[in-house]
Design an enzyme around this catalytic site. Sequence first.
Site, short mmCIF file in Angstrom:
data_model
loop_
_atom_site.label_atom_id
_atom_site.label_comp_id
_atom_site.label_asym_id
_atom_site.label_seq_id
_atom_site.Cartn_x
_atom_site.Cartn_y
_atom_site.Cartn_z
N ASP A 24 0.83 -1.20 0.00
CA ASP A 24 0.00 0.00 0.00
C ASP A 24 0.86 1.25 0.00
OD1 ASP A 24 -2.45 -1.20 0.02
OD2 ASP A 24 -2.75 -1.03 2.17
N ASP A 25 0.37 2.28 -0.64
CA ASP A 25 0.96 3.60 -0.59
C ASP A 25 2.43 3.64 -0.99
OD1 ASP A 25 -1.51 4.53 0.38
OD2 ASP A 25 -0.96 3.94 2.41
N CYS A 62 -6.97 0.88 -0.82
CA CYS A 62 -6.50 -0.48 -0.54
C CYS A 62 -7.52 -1.60 -0.71
CB CYS A 62 -5.90 -0.52 0.85
SG CYS A 62 -7.01 0.03 2.15
N HIS A 122 -8.00 -5.92 5.43
CA HIS A 122 -8.89 -4.79 5.14
C HIS A 122 -9.99 -5.12 4.14
CE1 HIS A 122 -9.04 -0.12 4.99
NE2 HIS A 122 -9.80 -0.63 5.93
#
Length: 146
Positions: A24-25, A62, A122
């Site tokens: 992520d990111d 995400c 998530h």
Amino acid sequence: MIRREEPNYIPIENPPNILIILLDDVGFGQADTFGGEIHTPTLSRLWDEGIAYNTFHTTSICSPTRAALLTGRNHHRAQTGSITERALDWDGYLGVIPKTSATVAEVLREYGYKTSAFGKWHNTPANETTAMGPFDRWPTGYGFDY
């Protein structure tokens, strides 16, 4: 208790190990493996010794990206058009991957693989992430052994 029968899997001689990494990111070009400035020797070694695919449709957040990667479907077809906490009762935004969309773990299980998911998941509604469950939307409910 219902006992699930072992699947009739198709044995593969010398099956490859499969490793899927989702970060992520992180911009694709940040790791030196892909021409960036961050030193990532282990990732580079994995890239050099295996087969790597470097094109993938990501979403801006995400949960939808994970749902798309896990199912091989567009994130709206996987009912995850937004992060799970922002689920709505609109088509494509329910925030729950439908059981009609097989995950890569479920498919690999049919070929005799053992699978694990580590790190941020998530993709389970927040009210289902307690010790009370239900656990059918946790990684083990989507085909992962661990």
